[in-house]
Structure formats: C-alpha cells, structure tokens
Design an enzyme around this catalytic site. Structure first.
Site, PDB file in Angstrom:
ATOM      1  N   CYS A 268      -8.191   0.346 -10.805  1.00  0.00           N
ATOM      2  CA  CYS A 268      -8.089   1.467  -9.890  1.00  0.00           C
ATOM      3  C   CYS A 268      -7.854   2.887 -10.725  1.00  0.00           C
ATOM      4  CB  CYS A 268      -7.122   1.042  -8.741  1.00  0.00           C
ATOM      5  SG  CYS A 268      -6.948   2.375  -7.528  1.00  0.00           S
TER       6      CYS A 268
ATOM      7  N   SER B 238      -6.972  -1.194   3.535  1.00  0.00           N
ATOM      8  CA  SER B 238      -5.999  -0.377   3.199  1.00  0.00           C
ATOM      9  C   SER B 238      -6.208   1.083   2.140  1.00  0.00           C
ATOM     10  CB  SER B 238      -4.861  -1.082   2.552  1.00  0.00           C
ATOM     11  OG  SER B 238      -3.672  -0.452   1.870  1.00  0.00           O
TER      12      SER B 238
ATOM     13  N   LEU C 277       1.607   4.882   2.817  1.00  0.00           N
ATOM     14  CA  LEU C 277       2.248   6.134   2.906  1.00  0.00           C
ATOM     15  C   LEU C 277       3.240   6.252   1.854  1.00  0.00           C
ATOM     16  CD1 LEU C 277       2.023   8.815   4.569  1.00  0.00           C
ATOM     17  CD2 LEU C 277       3.654   8.024   6.075  1.00  0.00           C
ATOM     18  N   HIS C 278       4.215   5.342   1.699  1.00  0.00           N
ATOM     19  CA  HIS C 278       5.228   5.132   0.952  1.00  0.00           C
ATOM     20  C   HIS C 278       6.292   6.126   1.006  1.00  0.00           C
ATOM     21  CE1 HIS C 278       3.045   1.701   0.137  1.00  0.00           C
ATOM     22  NE2 HIS C 278       2.372   1.967  -0.817  1.00  0.00           N
TER      23      HIS C 278
ATOM     24  N   GLU D 191      -8.669 -10.224  -8.911  1.00  0.00           N
ATOM     25  CA  GLU D 191      -7.926 -11.404  -8.309  1.00  0.00           C
ATOM     26  C   GLU D 191      -8.174 -11.154  -6.787  1.00  0.00           C
ATOM     27  OE1 GLU D 191      -3.586 -10.087  -9.001  1.00  0.00           O
ATOM     28  OE2 GLU D 191      -4.705  -9.380 -10.490  1.00  0.00           O
TER      29      GLU D 191
ATOM     30  N   CYS E 293      -0.018  -6.804  -6.296  1.00  0.00           N
ATOM     31  CA  CYS E 293      -1.617  -6.784  -6.517  1.00  0.00           C
ATOM     32  C   CYS E 293      -1.721  -5.990  -8.143  1.00  0.00           C
ATOM     33  CB  CYS E 293      -1.963  -5.517  -5.438  1.00  0.00           C
ATOM     34  SG  CYS E 293      -2.365  -3.843  -5.982  1.00  0.00           S
TER      35      CYS E 293
ATOM     36  N   CYS F 130      -0.919   5.103  -8.989  1.00  0.00           N
ATOM     37  CA  CYS F 130      -0.029   5.172  -8.287  1.00  0.00           C
ATOM     38  C   CYS F 130       1.090   4.425  -9.348  1.00  0.00           C
ATOM     39  CB  CYS F 130       0.195   4.256  -7.031  1.00  0.00           C
ATOM     40  SG  CYS F 130      -1.197   4.979  -5.971  1.00  0.00           S
TER      41      CYS F 130
ATOM     42  N   CYS G 117       2.272   0.597  -9.209  1.00  0.00           N
ATOM     43  CA  CYS G 117       1.284  -0.253  -8.906  1.00  0.00           C
ATOM     44  C   CYS G 117       0.570  -0.813 -10.404  1.00  0.00           C
ATOM     45  CB  CYS G 117       0.171   0.045  -8.178  1.00  0.00           C
ATOM     46  SG  CYS G 117      -1.543  -0.995  -7.920  1.00  0.00           S
TER      47      CYS G 117
ATOM     48  N   CYS H  51      -7.009 -11.650   1.057  1.00  0.00           N
ATOM     49  CA  CYS H  51      -6.776 -10.392   0.413  1.00  0.00           C
ATOM     50  C   CYS H  51      -7.794 -10.076  -0.755  1.00  0.00           C
ATOM     51  CB  CYS H  51      -5.132 -10.273   0.027  1.00  0.00           C
ATOM     52  SG  CYS H  51      -4.854  -8.770  -0.755  1.00  0.00           S
TER      53      CYS H  51
ATOM     54  N   GLY I 165      -7.896  -1.959  -6.611  1.00  0.00           N
ATOM     55  CA  GLY I 165      -8.871  -0.978  -6.067  1.00  0.00           C
ATOM     56  C   GLY I 165      -8.570  -0.279  -5.052  1.00  0.00           C
TER      57      GLY I 165
ATOM     58  N   ASN J  56       7.891  -4.305  -4.879  1.00  0.00           N
ATOM     59  CA  ASN J  56       7.697  -5.200  -5.890  1.00  0.00           C
ATOM     60  C   ASN J  56       7.662  -4.792  -7.181  1.00  0.00           C
ATOM     61  OD1 ASN J  56       7.265  -8.049  -5.992  1.00  0.00           O
ATOM     62  ND2 ASN J  56       5.292  -7.733  -4.723  1.00  0.00           N
TER      63      ASN J  56
HETATM   64  N1  SAH Z   1      -5.568   0.687  -3.183  1.00  0.00           N
HETATM   65  C1  SAH Z   1      -5.366   0.556  -1.731  1.00  0.00           C
HETATM   66  C2  SAH Z   1      -5.598  -0.915  -1.525  1.00  0.00           C
HETATM   67  C3  SAH Z   1      -4.805  -1.994  -2.493  1.00  0.00           C
HETATM   68  S1  SAH Z   1      -3.368  -1.824  -2.822  1.00  0.00           S
HETATM   69  C4  SAH Z   1      -3.887   0.880  -1.281  1.00  0.00           C
HETATM   70  O1  SAH Z   1      -3.249   1.591  -2.266  1.00  0.00           O
HETATM   71  O2  SAH Z   1      -3.757   1.145  -0.008  1.00  0.00           O
HETATM   72  C5  SAH Z   1      -2.422  -2.767  -1.595  1.00  0.00           C
HETATM   73  C6  SAH Z   1      -1.200  -2.282  -1.222  1.00  0.00           C
HETATM   74  O3  SAH Z   1      -0.345  -2.804  -1.916  1.00  0.00           O
HETATM   75  C7  SAH Z   1      -0.972  -0.899  -0.943  1.00  0.00           C
HETATM   76  O4  SAH Z   1      -0.102  -0.809   0.088  1.00  0.00           O
HETATM   77  C8  SAH Z   1      -0.270  -0.535  -2.204  1.00  0.00           C
HETATM   78  O5  SAH Z   1       0.628   0.559  -1.959  1.00  0.00           O
HETATM   79  C9  SAH Z   1       0.693  -1.906  -2.268  1.00  0.00           C
HETATM   80  N2  SAH Z   1       1.402  -1.885  -3.632  1.00  0.00           N
HETATM   81  C10 SAH Z   1       0.729  -1.929  -4.791  1.00  0.00           C
HETATM   82  N3  SAH Z   1       1.779  -2.059  -5.576  1.00  0.00           N
HETATM   83  C11 SAH Z   1       2.795  -2.474  -5.101  1.00  0.00           C
HETATM   84  C12 SAH Z   1       4.214  -2.783  -5.469  1.00  0.00           C
HETATM   85  N4  SAH Z   1       4.524  -2.963  -6.712  1.00  0.00           N
HETATM   86  N5  SAH Z   1       5.032  -3.034  -4.536  1.00  0.00           N
HETATM   87  C13 SAH Z   1       4.693  -3.010  -3.241  1.00  0.00           C
HETATM   88  N6  SAH Z   1       3.485  -2.547  -2.872  1.00  0.00           N
HETATM   89  C14 SAH Z   1       2.588  -2.499  -3.596  1.00  0.00           C
HETATM   90 FE1  SF4 Z   2      -5.010   2.040  -6.657  1.00  0.00          FE
HETATM   91 FE2  SF4 Z   2      -3.741   1.096  -4.323  1.00  0.00          FE
HETATM   92 FE3  SF4 Z   2      -2.715   0.660  -6.769  1.00  0.00          FE
HETATM   93 FE4  SF4 Z   2      -2.669   2.996  -5.969  1.00  0.00          FE
HETATM   94  S1  SF4 Z   2      -1.579   1.139  -4.848  1.00  0.00           S
HETATM   95  S2  SF4 Z   2      -3.088   2.352  -7.975  1.00  0.00           S
HETATM   96  S3  SF4 Z   2      -4.633   3.143  -4.868  1.00  0.00           S
HETATM   97  S4  SF4 Z   2      -4.774  -0.143  -5.931  1.00  0.00           S
END
Ligand code: SAH
Ligand code: SF4
Length: 345
Positions: A110, A189, A213-214, A90, A331, A114, A117, A103, A157, A288
């Site tokens: 991936c 990112s 970072l989170h 997507e 995402c 995390c 995600c 984006c 990814g 999210n």
């Molecule tokens: N893998 C890379 C880039 C793709 S994710 C990364 O992790 O940075 C893009 C962004 O969306 C990242 O900052 C990720 O932490 C964030 N993200 C993923 N799931 C999310 C969610 N449920 N709520 C808020 N941000 C989220």
């Molecule tokens: Fe992969 Fe980024 Fe999602 Fe973490 S936040 S699972 S690195 S896409």
C-alpha cells in the site's frame, strides 16, 4: 494475457461473441469461474476445442496457499496466498454466529503510508485485478469448506487507490450469475481519498462505506495518516455526507486508538461534535501494535472512557473485539514477516 476472472458477465459475453461463441456459453463459463477450478480442462461441459481456445487466450488465475494460520481461540483463519507472478497477499476468514466474513486484500502492499500499519511499510508493489480479489474468497471457501456470506475490503491495500478493479470486483461478486453476495453484505474500508468516495457514491452500490478515521483533528490525523494532508477531516466528512445523500447508506467510522495520540477525552468530545446528527456508527478498537511503528495501543480504561463520551455526545460507538488474537492479526503482518525472512515473494 487477459485475466478471464476480471470480466463482468457482460464483458465475458462480449469476449466470447468476438470468438464466435453463442451467448449462453458466457453464463456457463462464468459459473465455472466462480468455482475453485485449477484449469480450463476442468470445465467439462465445454468442448475440448473451446477449452483449448480459452487457455490460449486467457489467464486463469489460481492462488496457492503459501501459509495458513488458524486461531485456537476463535477459529479465525489467516491465509497468505502466492499469486501467479510470485507476489503474496493475505486474507482472513472470520467466523461469526451470523455467518462467515472474508477480509480480503486489494493491493500488494500500500502506498498510503499510515504510521500504524504493517501493509504500508514497504510501499505499493502492485494493484490486484478484480479476479485476484475474487480468488481470495473462492479459494478460502474451498480450502476451509466454509461458505462466505460477508466481505470486508480491509486486508492490505487502499481499495480506492485501485478504483477500477475494486468497482469491477464488486460488480462481479454481487452478480446473480456468480457467487452473488449482496452488496449490503460488503464493506469497503478507506483511509479517506475524498474525491474517490464521491465517485463511488455515483456507482450507487448498496455497500457499507467504512472510513478509517482514527483521529478527529487534522494535527493528530496527519501525523498518523499522510492522506489527511491532501484530504483533511472536514473535506473527508463532506465526502461522507455526499455518500449518504446519494446512497442512503449510513457511514461507519473505524477508530484505532493510539495511547496518548488519539485517545484523549477532548478528542472524543471533538469527534462527538463532528458526527452528531449524521447517520453514522463508530467502531473503537485498541491499536494493534506492529513492530515497525512506535504507536502503542490505548488502555481498556481509556477506550471505555472514550466510548462513554461519544455516547453522551449522541454518537453510537461499539468497542470491537479483536479476532484471532493469537495469530498475526493486524493487516499486513503475515506478508511483512515473510518479507523480512527474505524468502522470495
Ligand atoms: N486501506 C484501507 C483498508 C485496509 S486497512 C483502510 O485503511 O481503511 C483495514 C483497517 O485496518 C483500517 O481501518 C486500518 O486503519 C486498520 N489498521 C491497520 N493497521 C492497524 C493496526 N496496527 N491496528 C489497528 N487497526 C489497523
Ligand atoms: Fe494502506 Fe489502509 Fe494500511 Fe493505511 S491503513 S497503509 S491505507 S492499508
């Protein structure tokens, strides 16, 4: 078959020279590859013979719109593409006053795992080629009629887990002979693969590095992001410092706030202490909610309180607006839903 859109212009020149073609053909074909053409036959200023030769040697990738959603609130467009082998990824087109931002995804799925995600839920299927990353931009522009001026590698990814293809993509998309999007208009990112951040610094690109970072402490961050066990916060920040030293580009930090997990005042204080004096910027966003995770978004009040503590501690922080709140915005959510519906992807 070799994917022709994965070539930089220099590589294309080499490939054409090997076929006995004149060097100027490379520029001509490279231009076509940056238009949303569906076959070599559309490259009308090439001889029929050459078109047939190209078709015999190279794969011209053409993604198909599998699903599209348009936000009634802010016009954000979300695309689910079907790739040549049936896999789906997507992309999102966000409309801002200063231009349109694409984006894009860098992998199918991936493997970073995390906890919050949707992209990581079923692991990594495969890497995208440089051409498949580029295609998302070309075909979103064509479908929407909107020119893209900024790119964020924030779809599904982990870009630095697909290092070679992503670096080639950056070279191709910023090449003057192609769609020529300046590197300062590209953000990458990453979840924080520190040694790849250092490798990227060596490429001397002018792009913005954005760190997911989170959480500022290893205990909370490792619980949210397994990558932190290999590259803890201090190691990651050392890589970011190196990135700044090498490129002169300020690093930005994404901070998705999870209720009771990463939004506590002491964590804001710790983050301020870590970043104070570093050229950086923090983007705060309430997490999210995704179905697969039990993490919940922080309340608006705790986001504001967190921001205040950061600002008082000398760190600039913005609370980000969520775009496309009425479509599957986070995402990986759109692909995830299709996977669950059991349709072949
Ligand atoms: N893998 C890379 C880039 C793709 S994710 C990364 O992790 O940075 C893009 C962004 O969306 C990242 O900052 C990720 O932490 C964030 N993200 C993923 N799931 C999310 C969610 N449920 N709520 C808020 N941000 C989220
Ligand atoms: Fe992969 Fe980024 Fe999602 Fe973490 S936040 S699972 S690195 S896409």
């Amino acid at each position: 078959m070799t994917e022709i859109k994965a070539f930089t212009i220099e590589e294309l020149r080499g490939a054409l020279a090997a076929m006995g073609e004149k060097p100027f053909r490379a520029g001509q074909i490279f231009k076509w590859l940056h238009l949303p053409v569906a076959s070599f036959d559309e490259m009308t200023d090439l001889s029929k013979d050459l078109r047939a030769q190209l078709a015999g040697q190279f794969l011209l990738t053409v993604p198909r719109v599998e699903r599209k959603q348009v936000s009634a609130v802010d016009g954000t467009m979300k695309y689910l593409w079907q790739l040549h082998d049936g896999d789906c990824v997507e992309s999102v087109l966000m409309r801002y006053r200063h231009g349109n931002t694409a984006c894009v995804s860098t992998q199918v799925g991936c493997r970073m795992g995390c906890a919050f995600c949707a992209s990581g839920v079923s692991g990594l299927k495969r890497n995208l080629s440089a051409g498949e990353i580029l295609d998302q931009i070309l075909f979103m522009q064509a479908d929407s009629g909107l020119p893209v001026s900024n790119i964020v590698l924030m779809g599904s990814g982990e870009p630095l887990d697909n290092y070679e293809n992503v670096v080639n993509f950056i070279r191709i998309v910023s090449c003057p002979e192609g769609i020529c999007i300046g590197q300062r208009h590209i953000s990458l990112s990453t979840s924080g693969i520190a040694d790849r951040i250092e490798a990227l610094a060596g490429e001397r690109f002018q792009l913005t590095l954005s760190i997911s970072l989170h959480a500022p402490d290893d205990e909370s961050r490792s619980a949210m992001m397994p990558v932190n066990r290999s590259y803890p916060v201090a190691r990651l920040l050392r890589a970011c410092e190196y990135y700044f030293d090498q490129t002169g580009r300020r690093v930005s930090y994404e901070y998705a706030m999870a209720r009771g997990v990463s939004d506590r005042p002491w964590q804001a204080e710790k983050l301020a202490r870590l970043l104070r004096g570093r050229p950086s910027h923090v983007n705060l966003i309430p997490l999210n909610p995704v179905k697969e995770s039990c993490l919940l978004p922080s309340t608006r009040e705790s986001v504001w309180r967190f921001q205040q503590i950061l600002e008082q501690g000398g760190v600039t922080a913005t609370v980000r607006r969520r775009l496309g709140p009425d479509i599957d915005a986070a995402c990986g959510q759109l692909r995830r839903r299709r996977l669950k519906e059991g349709e072949s992807l």
